[in-house]
Design an enzyme around this catalytic site. Sequence first.
Site, PDB file in Angstrom:
ATOM      1  N   LYS A 162       0.987  -1.127   0.160  1.00  8.77           N
ATOM      2  CA  LYS A 162      -0.003   0.087   0.006  1.00  8.77           C
ATOM      3  C   LYS A 162       0.897   1.163  -0.157  1.00  8.77           C
ATOM      4  O   LYS A 162       1.824   1.436   0.745  1.00  8.77           O
ATOM      5  CB  LYS A 162      -0.929  -0.157   1.364  1.00  8.77           C
ATOM      6  CG  LYS A 162      -1.951  -1.171   1.094  1.00  8.77           C
ATOM      7  CD  LYS A 162      -2.897  -0.484   0.098  1.00  8.77           C
ATOM      8  CE  LYS A 162      -4.237  -1.630   0.221  1.00  8.77           C
ATOM      9  NZ  LYS A 162      -5.140  -1.402  -1.015  1.00  8.77           N
ATOM     10  N   ASP A 190      -0.106  -0.511  -4.912  1.00  5.41           N
ATOM     11  CA  ASP A 190      -1.535  -0.012  -4.569  1.00  5.41           C
ATOM     12  C   ASP A 190      -1.221   1.382  -4.150  1.00  5.41           C
ATOM     13  O   ASP A 190      -1.389   1.704  -3.027  1.00  5.41           O
ATOM     14  CB  ASP A 190      -2.238  -0.891  -4.166  1.00  5.41           C
ATOM     15  CG  ASP A 190      -3.940  -0.329  -4.103  1.00  5.41           C
ATOM     16  OD1 ASP A 190      -3.960   0.622  -4.927  1.00  5.41           O
ATOM     17  OD2 ASP A 190      -4.817  -0.851  -3.675  1.00  5.41           O
ATOM     18  N   GLU A 218      -1.448   0.034  -9.021  1.00  8.66           N
ATOM     19  CA  GLU A 218      -2.734  -0.056  -8.920  1.00  8.66           C
ATOM     20  C   GLU A 218      -3.367   1.681  -8.588  1.00  8.66           C
ATOM     21  O   GLU A 218      -2.852   2.079  -7.632  1.00  8.66           O
ATOM     22  CB  GLU A 218      -3.239  -1.009  -7.793  1.00  8.66           C
ATOM     23  CG  GLU A 218      -4.741  -1.479  -8.151  1.00  8.66           C
ATOM     24  CD  GLU A 218      -4.739  -2.686  -6.999  1.00  8.66           C
ATOM     25  OE1 GLU A 218      -4.152  -3.405  -6.709  1.00  8.66           O
ATOM     26  OE2 GLU A 218      -6.170  -2.542  -6.273  1.00  8.66           O
ATOM     27  N   ASP A 243      -8.678   0.301 -10.247  1.00  9.20           N
ATOM     28  CA  ASP A 243      -9.390  -0.360  -9.082  1.00  9.20           C
ATOM     29  C   ASP A 243     -10.748   0.638  -8.774  1.00  9.20           C
ATOM     30  O   ASP A 243     -11.786   0.355  -9.302  1.00  9.20           O
ATOM     31  CB  ASP A 243      -8.447  -0.559  -8.011  1.00  9.20           C
ATOM     32  CG  ASP A 243      -9.325  -1.068  -6.717  1.00  9.20           C
ATOM     33  OD1 ASP A 243     -10.394  -1.722  -7.142  1.00  9.20           O
ATOM     34  OD2 ASP A 243      -9.041  -1.136  -5.490  1.00  9.20           O
ATOM     35  N   LYS A 267     -13.892  -6.415  -8.089  1.00  7.85           N
ATOM     36  CA  LYS A 267     -14.023  -6.418  -6.515  1.00  7.85           C
ATOM     37  C   LYS A 267     -15.768  -6.759  -6.805  1.00  7.85           C
ATOM     38  O   LYS A 267     -16.088  -6.024  -7.101  1.00  7.85           O
ATOM     39  CB  LYS A 267     -13.741  -5.439  -5.676  1.00  7.85           C
ATOM     40  CG  LYS A 267     -12.092  -5.430  -5.565  1.00  7.85           C
ATOM     41  CD  LYS A 267     -11.794  -4.236  -4.539  1.00  7.85           C
ATOM     42  CE  LYS A 267     -10.345  -4.444  -4.583  1.00  7.85           C
ATOM     43  NZ  LYS A 267      -9.781  -2.991  -3.985  1.00  7.85           N
TER      44      LYS A 267
END
Length: 356
Positions: A162, A190, A218, A243, A267
């Site tokens: 992250k 991400d 991402e 995303d 997702k």
Amino acid sequence: MNIQSIEVSVEKLPLIKPFKTALRTADEIENVIVMLRLENGIIGMGAAAPTVAITGDSTEGIKGIIQSVITPQLLGKSITQLNQLSKIVQQSCVGNTSAKAAVEIAIYDTLCKFWNIPLYQFLGGKTNQLMNDMTISIGEEEKMVTEAKQIVNNGFSIIKIKAGKDWKKDIERISAIREAVGNNVTLRVDANQGWDVKHSIEVIREWEKDRLNIELVEQPVRAHNITGLKEIKRNVQTPIMADESLFSPRDAMKLLSEQAVDYLNIKLMKTGGIRRALQIADMAEVAEIECMIGSMMESSVSVAAAVHLAIAHPNITKIDLDAPLWIKAEPFEGIIYEENTIQVSGDSGLGVKRKR
Ligand SMILES: [Mg+2]
């Protein structure tokens, strides 16, 4: 066989350690559990994870919309009209994708139990194991490096890191992690919308100059900034993944037709369930863009649906489904995690049940 009742409950799930992204920090999560019952007593399960910062869906919102809007439209309907039921769920209201996902997952689980077949087989799938990744929250460099080493020691060969809170520190943190874990570990980053276009290009080029070999980056910029994603993609070698820019098949159509990204991250909480996730994976396959499947901080119920989907769909090639491994006392069983691999139980439907 008709739907007799749909019940909703809330489960509080403490995490092993805080989950920190550029958007939020969570020590404990809540999942909304849906139990769908047929007239013959078969019960299917679905679940939703509230993520106000991403989908706008809260626990109370998910519960309320399922109870007052979606359920009344489904009661008495035949479970075997799957696509029709999915359409009713999707058209029941605007937005509310997490609530829709929970109900739709329960519909698929129930139907597969009715036919006595695992969901991945129903979706046309094979029986391969999936290779999972493990996520590192945003933190100080030293802590992130220590965690990266632990993750590799625990048998993982893909780490998702992250970033997105401080672009300068991101450059250093990811470099330090690469140095610590060596070149045989796949690193995906991400940024959760945390950078702007200029800094995204700068950060990624820096990693490219130092040959960090980042698998993909991402969502570097804000969800609505499709032109920004496109500009970043044009200016770096590292693949870019959407995303938060991707919720619906319509979003996918735009991202694909504009050639804005190299990968899509599906997702279920964003798509509103399985059918729209399939539509996105199919569309991306036509456009020759591979998909990742990820999740929010979800329990095994809804993550199992994602696992079945990933097993079944040939265009879902990247797996980011470590969320249940973050839960202190997972109340459900059915997903088999072994080091970096994931399998499903082989029972009908999702194959998930409450632990005794
Ligand atoms: Mg993400």
